[in-house]
Design a protein around this motif. Structure first.
Motif, PDB file in Angstrom:
ATOM      1  N   ALA A 247     115.357 -14.558 175.074  1.00  0.00           N
ATOM      2  CA  ALA A 247     115.242 -13.222 174.482  1.00  0.00           C
ATOM      3  C   ALA A 247     115.291 -13.310 172.956  1.00  0.00           C
ATOM      4  O   ALA A 247     116.040 -14.113 172.381  1.00  0.00           O
ATOM      5  N   GLU A 248     114.439 -12.529 172.335  1.00  0.00           N
ATOM      6  CA  GLU A 248     114.434 -12.530 170.880  1.00  0.00           C
ATOM      7  C   GLU A 248     115.742 -11.940 170.346  1.00  0.00           C
ATOM      8  O   GLU A 248     116.230 -10.922 170.832  1.00  0.00           O
ATOM      9  N   ARG A 249     116.299 -12.598 169.332  1.00  0.00           N
ATOM     10  CA  ARG A 249     117.547 -12.142 168.756  1.00  0.00           C
ATOM     11  C   ARG A 249     117.273 -11.175 167.603  1.00  0.00           C
ATOM     12  O   ARG A 249     116.461 -11.470 166.720  1.00  0.00           O
ATOM     13  N   PRO A 250     117.924 -10.022 167.642  1.00  0.00           N
ATOM     14  CA  PRO A 250     117.751  -9.080 166.528  1.00  0.00           C
ATOM     15  C   PRO A 250     118.169  -9.739 165.207  1.00  0.00           C
ATOM     16  O   PRO A 250     119.115 -10.532 165.165  1.00  0.00           O
ATOM     17  N   VAL A 251     117.462  -9.398 164.156  1.00  0.00           N
ATOM     18  CA  VAL A 251     117.719  -9.983 162.839  1.00  0.00           C
ATOM     19  C   VAL A 251     118.575  -9.024 162.021  1.00  0.00           C
ATOM     20  O   VAL A 251     118.312  -7.819 161.974  1.00  0.00           O
ATOM     21  N   LEU A 252     119.628  -9.581 161.393  1.00  0.00           N
ATOM     22  CA  LEU A 252     120.442  -8.805 160.452  1.00  0.00           C
ATOM     23  C   LEU A 252     119.760  -8.831 159.095  1.00  0.00           C
ATOM     24  O   LEU A 252     119.403  -9.899 158.593  1.00  0.00           O
ATOM     25  N   THR A 253     119.568  -7.673 158.509  1.00  0.00           N
ATOM     26  CA  THR A 253     118.922  -7.607 157.186  1.00  0.00           C
ATOM     27  C   THR A 253     119.831  -6.902 156.194  1.00  0.00           C
ATOM     28  O   THR A 253     120.634  -6.024 156.560  1.00  0.00           O
ATOM     29  N   GLY A 254     119.679  -7.288 154.944  1.00  0.00           N
ATOM     30  CA  GLY A 254     120.432  -6.642 153.882  1.00  0.00           C
ATOM     31  C   GLY A 254     119.764  -5.355 153.442  1.00  0.00           C
ATOM     32  O   GLY A 254     118.728  -4.940 153.995  1.00  0.00           O
ATOM     33  N   ALA A 255     120.339  -4.725 152.396  1.00  0.00           N
ATOM     34  CA  ALA A 255     119.821  -3.445 151.904  1.00  0.00           C
ATOM     35  C   ALA A 255     118.406  -3.570 151.378  1.00  0.00           C
ATOM     36  O   ALA A 255     117.616  -2.617 151.441  1.00  0.00           O
ATOM     37  N   ASP A 256     118.054  -4.744 150.837  1.00  0.00           N
ATOM     38  CA  ASP A 256     116.703  -4.955 150.299  1.00  0.00           C
ATOM     39  C   ASP A 256     115.755  -5.560 151.321  1.00  0.00           C
ATOM     40  O   ASP A 256     114.633  -5.974 150.981  1.00  0.00           O
ATOM     41  N   GLY A 257     116.186  -5.649 152.603  1.00  0.00           N
ATOM     42  CA  GLY A 257     115.337  -6.202 153.649  1.00  0.00           C
ATOM     43  C   GLY A 257     115.448  -7.701 153.804  1.00  0.00           C
ATOM     44  O   GLY A 257     114.756  -8.284 154.644  1.00  0.00           O
ATOM     45  N   THR A 258     116.312  -8.330 152.998  1.00  0.00           N
ATOM     46  CA  THR A 258     116.473  -9.778 153.097  1.00  0.00           C
ATOM     47  C   THR A 258     117.156 -10.131 154.407  1.00  0.00           C
ATOM     48  O   THR A 258     118.203  -9.560 154.743  1.00  0.00           O
ATOM     49  N   PRO A 259     116.594 -11.059 155.205  1.00  0.00           N
ATOM     50  CA  PRO A 259     117.249 -11.458 156.451  1.00  0.00           C
ATOM     51  C   PRO A 259     118.542 -12.219 156.171  1.00  0.00           C
ATOM     52  O   PRO A 259     118.549 -13.176 155.394  1.00  0.00           O
ATOM     53  N   LEU A 260     119.604 -11.752 156.792  1.00  0.00           N
ATOM     54  CA  LEU A 260     120.909 -12.380 156.566  1.00  0.00           C
ATOM     55  C   LEU A 260     121.358 -13.237 157.749  1.00  0.00           C
ATOM     56  O   LEU A 260     122.223 -14.104 157.577  1.00  0.00           O
ATOM     57  N   GLY A 261     120.813 -12.973 158.928  1.00  0.00           N
ATOM     58  CA  GLY A 261     121.224 -13.734 160.101  1.00  0.00           C
ATOM     59  C   GLY A 261     120.710 -13.089 161.379  1.00  0.00           C
ATOM     60  O   GLY A 261     119.731 -12.328 161.355  1.00  0.00           O
ATOM     61  N   GLU A 262     121.355 -13.407 162.497  1.00  0.00           N
ATOM     62  CA  GLU A 262     120.913 -12.915 163.800  1.00  0.00           C
ATOM     63  C   GLU A 262     122.101 -12.349 164.586  1.00  0.00           C
ATOM     64  O   GLU A 262     123.270 -12.661 164.289  1.00  0.00           O
ATOM     65  N   VAL A 263     121.749 -11.544 165.572  1.00  0.00           N
ATOM     66  CA  VAL A 263     122.743 -10.999 166.497  1.00  0.00           C
ATOM     67  C   VAL A 263     122.498 -11.611 167.875  1.00  0.00           C
ATOM     68  O   VAL A 263     121.377 -11.587 168.383  1.00  0.00           O
ATOM     69  N   THR A 264     123.549 -12.159 168.465  1.00  0.00           N
ATOM     70  CA  THR A 264     123.464 -12.695 169.821  1.00  0.00           C
ATOM     71  C   THR A 264     124.371 -11.873 170.715  1.00  0.00           C
ATOM     72  O   THR A 264     125.579 -11.778 170.460  1.00  0.00           O
TER      73      THR A 264
END
Length: 303
Positions: A247-264
């Motif tokens: 399953a694709e893991r949702p991506v955590l993004t910052g206020a400017d859209g920068t990817p910060l990590g993933e949610v499992t």
């Protein structure tokens, strides 16, 4: 006097004549034997039947129509003639018509040529027709495993008992049960899409039957791709054997859209995986302020 009495005894009917039943039995036996011989000759004799007077009967035993193969057979018969007769029976429904017991491909080929069919004709009821059809196919050994299994399923669904099925396919009850369990597990639409699969034996059909349980039939039919029947089987087996995509893991993004990590997300936990090289200390701040964030969340819920 003795001579006269002797003649009188010979010429006068006796009150108790000797039994003469032995002679009629001999005559009847001879007539019966001749009649049986005539019937046997009739069953073995070959006649020519107009192809448009022949109808299909019995159960479908082949999964592939094979128009190319029938066309090749027709060309061979055009050149060499029909070497092997088919077996027909008189139609029980229409006077003057016939039904195929076995030899459908030969009848189809002669129909392309519009020529009469060489045939033996026998008087058969429905049960005997099915047994003859099954035994002929078994003797030729050109039906694939799944065609035999499907033929057994058709016989059972048509009301024939296990003994008749065993007699028709010349297989014992244990093997018939295994064949039926596989045939029942393969949806008819998928069976039609795959075809006869002559190179695929029982074990691989059993593997497929086990893996497709409760799967979506249209997707299985769609996976049956390939020019040859064996290739279509392999395509379906590969389709159901492929490991499930993670399953694709949702991506955590910052206020400017920068990817910060993933949610499992698991059954019992949710894990935030934050890339330290992109967080610039946000991960440390998040840990330090978790209690305040949680308090704000509860307040928003009115708790």
């Amino acid at each position: 006097m003795a001579r006269k009495d002797l003649l009188k005894g010979l010429l006068t009917p006796s009150a108790n004549p000797p039994a003469l039943s032995a002679q009629p039995r001999v005559t009847k036996g001879a007539i019966g034997a001749v009649s049986q011989s005539i019937a046997d000759l009739r069953n073995r004799s070959v006649i020519e039947v107009p192809v448009d007077m022949i109808d299909h009967a019995g159960l479908r035993d082949r999964l592939d129509e094979d128009p190319d193969g029938i066309a090749l057979l027709a060309e061979s018969m055009r050149e060499y003639g029909q070497q092997v007769p088919v077996l027909l029976r008189h139609s029980p429904n229409t006077e003057g018509r016939y039904e195929i017991v076995y030899g459908r491909r030969r009848v189809a080929a002669m129909k392309l040529l519009n020529q009469p069919v060489k045939a033996m004709v026998r008087e058969l009821n429905d049960r005997d027709l099915i047994v003859a059809q099954g035994q002929e196919n078994t003797a030729r050994k050109d039906l694939s495993f799944i065609e035999k299994a499907n033929f057994a399923r058709h016989m059972r669904d048509s009301g024939f008992d296990r003994k008749v099925i065993c007699d028709a396919l010349q297989i014992d009850k244990t093997l018939i049960s295994r064949m039926l369990s596989i045939a029942d597990a393969i949806p008819p639409a998928l069976l039609t899409a795959i075809g006869a699969a002559p190179g695929i034996g029982r074990d691989r059909w059993l593997t497929l039957a086990t893996r497709i349980k409760d799967m979506d039939v249209p997707s299985l039919v769609g996976a049956a791709k390939g020019d040859a029947s064996d290739a279509r089987f392999e395509a379906v087996l590969t389709h159901v054997s492929a490991p499930p995509k993670p399953a694709e893991r949702p991506v955590l993004t910052g206020a400017d859209g920068t990817p910060l990590g993933e949610v499992t997300r698991g059954a019992r936990t949710t894990t935030l995986n934050i890339a330290r090289d992109k967080a610039n200390g946000f991960d440390d701040w998040l840990v330090a302020n978790m209690d305040r964030l949680h308090r704000d969340w509860l307040s928003g819920r009115g708790e």
